[in-house]
Design an enzyme around this catalytic site. Structure first.
Site, PDB file in Angstrom:
ATOM      1  N   GLU B  70      29.964 -13.811 -15.946  1.00 14.74           N
ATOM      2  CA  GLU B  70      30.797 -14.121 -17.575  1.00 14.74           C
ATOM      3  C   GLU B  70      32.448 -13.582 -17.496  1.00 14.74           C
ATOM      4  O   GLU B  70      33.072 -13.831 -18.359  1.00 14.74           O
ATOM      5  CB  GLU B  70      29.949 -14.412 -18.196  1.00 14.74           C
ATOM      6  N   HIS B 139      17.421 -12.068 -24.613  1.00 19.46           N
ATOM      7  CA  HIS B 139      17.689 -14.054 -24.827  1.00 19.46           C
ATOM      8  C   HIS B 139      17.349 -14.857 -25.989  1.00 19.46           C
ATOM      9  O   HIS B 139      17.221 -15.456 -26.138  1.00 19.46           O
ATOM     10  CB  HIS B 139      16.891 -15.166 -23.560  1.00 19.46           C
TER      11      HIS B 139
HETATM   12  C1  LIG Z   1      24.636 -12.482 -17.030  1.00 17.79           C
HETATM   13  C2  LIG Z   1      23.613 -13.404 -17.040  1.00 17.79           C
HETATM   14  N1  LIG Z   1      24.488 -15.297 -17.033  1.00 17.79           N
HETATM   15  C3  LIG Z   1      23.229 -16.278 -16.781  1.00 17.79           C
HETATM   16  C4  LIG Z   1      21.923 -15.765 -17.352  1.00 17.79           C
HETATM   17  C5  LIG Z   1      21.069 -18.179 -17.361  1.00 17.79           C
HETATM   18  N2  LIG Z   1      20.670 -17.588 -16.359  1.00 17.79           N
HETATM   19  C6  LIG Z   1      19.154 -17.001 -16.256  1.00 17.79           C
HETATM   20  S1  LIG Z   1      18.843 -17.449 -14.196  1.00 17.79           S
HETATM   21  C7  LIG Z   1      19.831 -18.056 -13.932  1.00 17.79           C
HETATM   22  C8  LIG Z   1      19.872 -18.792 -12.605  1.00 17.79           C
HETATM   23  C9  LIG Z   1      20.145 -17.364 -11.207  1.00 17.79           C
HETATM   24  O1  LIG Z   1      20.500 -18.081  -9.422  1.00 17.79           O
HETATM   25  P1  LIG Z   1      20.039 -17.296  -8.683  1.00 17.79           P
HETATM   26  O2  LIG Z   1      20.344 -16.116  -8.950  1.00 17.79           O
HETATM   27  O3  LIG Z   1      20.705 -18.082  -7.530  1.00 17.79           O
HETATM   28  O4  LIG Z   1      18.123 -16.863  -8.990  1.00 17.79           O
HETATM   29  P2  LIG Z   1      17.243 -18.022  -8.597  1.00 17.79           P
HETATM   30  O5  LIG Z   1      16.671 -18.442 -10.373  1.00 17.79           O
HETATM   31  O6  LIG Z   1      17.693 -18.680  -8.178  1.00 17.79           O
HETATM   32  O7  LIG Z   1      16.328 -17.528  -8.582  1.00 17.79           O
HETATM   33  C10 LIG Z   1      21.787 -18.301 -14.805  1.00 17.79           C
HETATM   34  C11 LIG Z   1      22.139 -18.744 -14.804  1.00 17.79           C
HETATM   35  C12 LIG Z   1      21.493 -14.644 -17.614  1.00 17.79           C
HETATM   36  N3  LIG Z   1      20.120 -14.955 -17.482  1.00 17.79           N
HETATM   37  N4  LIG Z   1      21.907 -13.611 -16.718  1.00 17.79           N
END
Ligand SMILES: Cc1ncc(C[n+]2csc(CCOP(=O)(O)OP(=O)(O)O)c2C)c(N)n1
Ligand SMILES: [Mg+2]
Lengths: 323, 342
Positions: B70, B139
């Site tokens: 971000e 959230h």
């Molecule tokens: C700072 C932040 N940015 C975006 C999100 C939205 N978000 C939640 S999970 C996720 C994907 C995370 O991907 P990864 O780290 O690969 O974990 P996975 O879901 O694959 O276990 C996103 C973009 C968030 N919760 N926090």
């Protein structure tokens, strides 16, 4: 090569089986509409949390993610308390105030699931700082995803851990996707372990569907941390079985991929085949665990459903320690 | 004129502005979705589907999926805005501002002033607010008060689809950084929305109900709660005016004061914060500028000074409810008029 005793292997299998059953049950329960909010299932990645946490005691800390159920179970958090928390009920591990994305149990060294991607790596560094300062020989583990590995907080945490030579292990679970975006697109170098190594720590990439590969790498890194050797990183690759969240239509994945994961990337099948093939455990031993876990999950759901929601008087408590 | 939801209205505003101005780009996490995956492109179109379809029309060059980074997204939007683009950046949930506030607060917001009036930073930051989804503490917040406190940022907090479209087009054409707060519980609320592009100026409140007895000022989802209470009390003969400022910065203080001059009673309903939130800000302004109009104390109906809880019973109690707003209005009507000194 690390060798595991029979009881350690049974313990590992129990943790993995508990995670799988827990998640599959939540997948089913979620369709009833009785689970509030967002749930992100860990199924498919059980060998990672288990392969790491099998080396930890409750005095070692882990930091987790939004996909945290598996880390909690592998760290031996109370399964019934977790289930109640996910249903938002009294008696939940966070009194119903946190939910799936915030399950924490400090008494088990579980620093919390975390709904901020990149939220936990700095916190794990803090837990490692406590261990180093107090000379406890305990360590900390940060679980992050491929997506979270792109967050500035993760970079900062990795660098500072190297600078301060802290007993922390960064486990990056590369499950191929961050939400609907592929890791091959979002990780510029396509090499998360290499990137961690660039900060100046030992880093390896392992097959995250293979409990033994994860446990081997984690054992070495944790041993190094306890002995004052500083941080390490492991990139563990295992695709998730379900969507990003429950209800995710997953159109960013092909049907073939989803089919292939279950056929070729199921850590439960891989574990079972190996231990029975080598003759270290028997089918009967594993089946007995399956039955016990099934019963536990059944009870957990029944108790969670029967529990009450927290009373409204709880709304304003626990904002501060003292008022 | 067709009925369109807030989701559709914002999508249409983005599409029309992108077609009009090639400098408008969209950048954020999963604004298309599917990049680097084994399946389809545009798999998400934003987690709420607001930017769906735009990649098909404008391509990956202008609808840009990013890593989960971000600070880089916000900073890139600010840097691109000062150098010739008009980015619409997405911060998926406003709660995530914790990892990137510097680029918004110290960078984008301050360029114009700090550089002696030389810079323009025409970026829009779309973000999602609001409790009610059982999405828990990280959230569900409505942090528009944080941004409103920062000089240099304009803050848009729409409550309906008509406003959302006009305000989004205004935001894109505006030369200052604009933060656009979308409530996650309102995306499916539909209104009559003209097909053609139109703008709504910032700093002009919308009167959603006219009345003489009590003024309610509310933002975003709280406008709907205020309207509900106004309609209910209206059937009892109590005449409630509801005023939706639509933007918190600039704030239409004139309309608020005019309404309070007429009614003498003010309730502010605000999902942002119990302390240092929009309700406190507006109450302070009215106490200072309109003290002589007031026939009763100002009442603020806000969330409590707690994080957003997960359990349904607790979250329902957290959100300002129609019952709480109604009670506040009744209390004002029952309050004895302040004795005026001769
Ligand atoms: C700072 C932040 N940015 C975006 C999100 C939205 N978000 C939640 S999970 C996720 C994907 C995370 O991907 P990864 O780290 O690969 O974990 P996975 O879901 O694959 O276990 C996103 C973009 C968030 N919760 N926090
Ligand atoms: Mg991932």
């Amino acid at each position: 090569m690390t060798t595991f005793s029979e009881s350690q292997l049974l313990d590992a299998y129990r943790r993995m089986r508990t995670i799988r059953d827990f998640e599959e049950r939540i997948h089913a329960e979620n369709t009833t509409g009785d689970i509030p909010g967002f749930v992100h299932l860990y199924a498919g990645q059980e060998a990672i949390a288990t392969g790491v946490c099998i080396h930890l005691s409750e005095k070692d800390y882990i930091g987790s993610t939004h996909r945290g159920h598996g880390h909690c179970i592998a760290k031996l958090c109370d399964v019934k308390g977790m289930m109640k928390e996910i249903f938002g009920k009294q008696g939940g591990l966070c009194a119903g105030k946190g939910g799936s994305m915030h399950i924490a149990d400090l008494s088990q060294g579980m620093l919390g699931a975390n709904a901020i991607v990149g939220g936990n790596p700095p916190l794990a560094v803090g837990a490692a700082l406590t261990a180093k300062t107090k000379k406890t020989r305990h360590c900390a583990v940060s679980f992050t995803g491929d997506g979270g590995s792109n967050q500035g907080t993760t970079f900062e945490a990795m660098n500072m851990a190297v600078v301060l030579k802290l007993p922390v292990l960064f486990v990056v679970e590369n499950n191929g996707y961050g939400e609907g975006t592929g890791a091959d697109y979002a990780v510029g170098s396509r090499d998360i372990a290499g990137r961690a190594a660039g900060f100046g720590m030992p880093a390896v990439r392992v097959d995250g569907t293979d409990f033994f590969a994860v446990a081997e790498a984690a054992g070495e890194a944790i041993e190094r941390a306890r002995n004052g050797g500083g941080p390490s990183a492991i990139e563990a690759v295992a695709l998730r079985f379900y969507g990003h969240y429950e209800g995710d239509p997953q159109t960013y994945r092909s049907a073939e991929e989803l089919k292939r994961i279950r056929e070729e990337g199921d850590c439960m099948k891989i574990f079972r085949a190996r231990v029975t093939g080598e003759g270290t455990l028997t089918e009967a031993q594993l089946d007995a665990i399956d039955a016990e876990v099934a019963e536990l999950i059944e009870e957990a759901v029944a108790e969670a459903r029967a529990a009450d929601y927290p009373p409204v008087s709880e709304l304003t408590t626990d904002v501060y320690v003292s008022y | 004129m067709a009925k369109k939801t807030i989701r559709e209205a914002i999508n249409e505003a983005l599409r029309q502005e992108m077609a009009r101005d090639p400098d408008v780009i969209i950048i954020g996490e999963d604004v298309s979705g599917g990049a680097g995956g084994s399946g389809e492109e545009d798999a998400y179109g934003g987690v709420m589907g607001v930017t769906k379809g735009l990649i098909g029309e404008f391509g990956r060059e202008r609808v840009i999926d990013t890593p989960i980074s971000e600070s880089a997204i916000m900073g890139a939007a600010a840097g691109a805005a000062t150098t010739g683009l008009r980015p619409v950046a997405e911060l998926m949930f406003v709660d995530f501002v914790g990892v990137c506030f510097d680029q918004i607060m110290n960078q984008a917001a301050k360029f114009r002033y700090m550089f002696g009036g030389k810079a323009r930073t025409p970026m829009v930051l779309r973000t999602m607010i609001g409790a009610g989804f059982r999405a828990a503490a990280q959230h569900s917040q409505s942090l528009y008060h944080l941004f409103t406190a920062v000089p240099g940022l304009k803050c848009v907090i729409p409550s309906n689809a008509y406003d959302a479209k006009g305000l989004m087009i205004q935001a894109i054409r505006d030369d200052d950084p604009v933060i656009f707060f979308e409530h996650k519980a309102l995306y499916d609320i539909a209104d009559d929305v003209p097909d053609e592009a139109y703008t709504i100026p910032f700093g002009e409140a919308n009167f959603t109900r006219d009345g003489d007895d009590v003024t309610i000022v509310a933002f975003s989802r709280m406008v709907h709660i205020a309207n509900e209470v106004a309609d209910k009390l209206g059937r009892e003969g109590v005449s409630v005016e509801v005023l939706d400022p639509r933007t918190s910065s600039p704030l239409d203080t004139d309309s608020i004061l005019e309404s309070v001059e007429k009614t003498g009673r003010l309730v502010i309903v605000d999902e942002s914060a119990a302390r240092c939130g929009l309700a406190g800000d507006i109450a302070g302004m009215v106490a200072q500028e309109g003290f002589e109009f007031l026939r009763a104390p100002i009442r603020q109906v806000t969330v409590p000074h707690t994080p957003v809880p997960f359990a349904p019973t607790l979250e329902d109690a957290y959100i300002p409810s129609p019952a709480k707003v109604e009670t506040a209005v009744r209390q004002l009507l029952e309050a004895r008029p302040r004795r005026m000194s001769a």
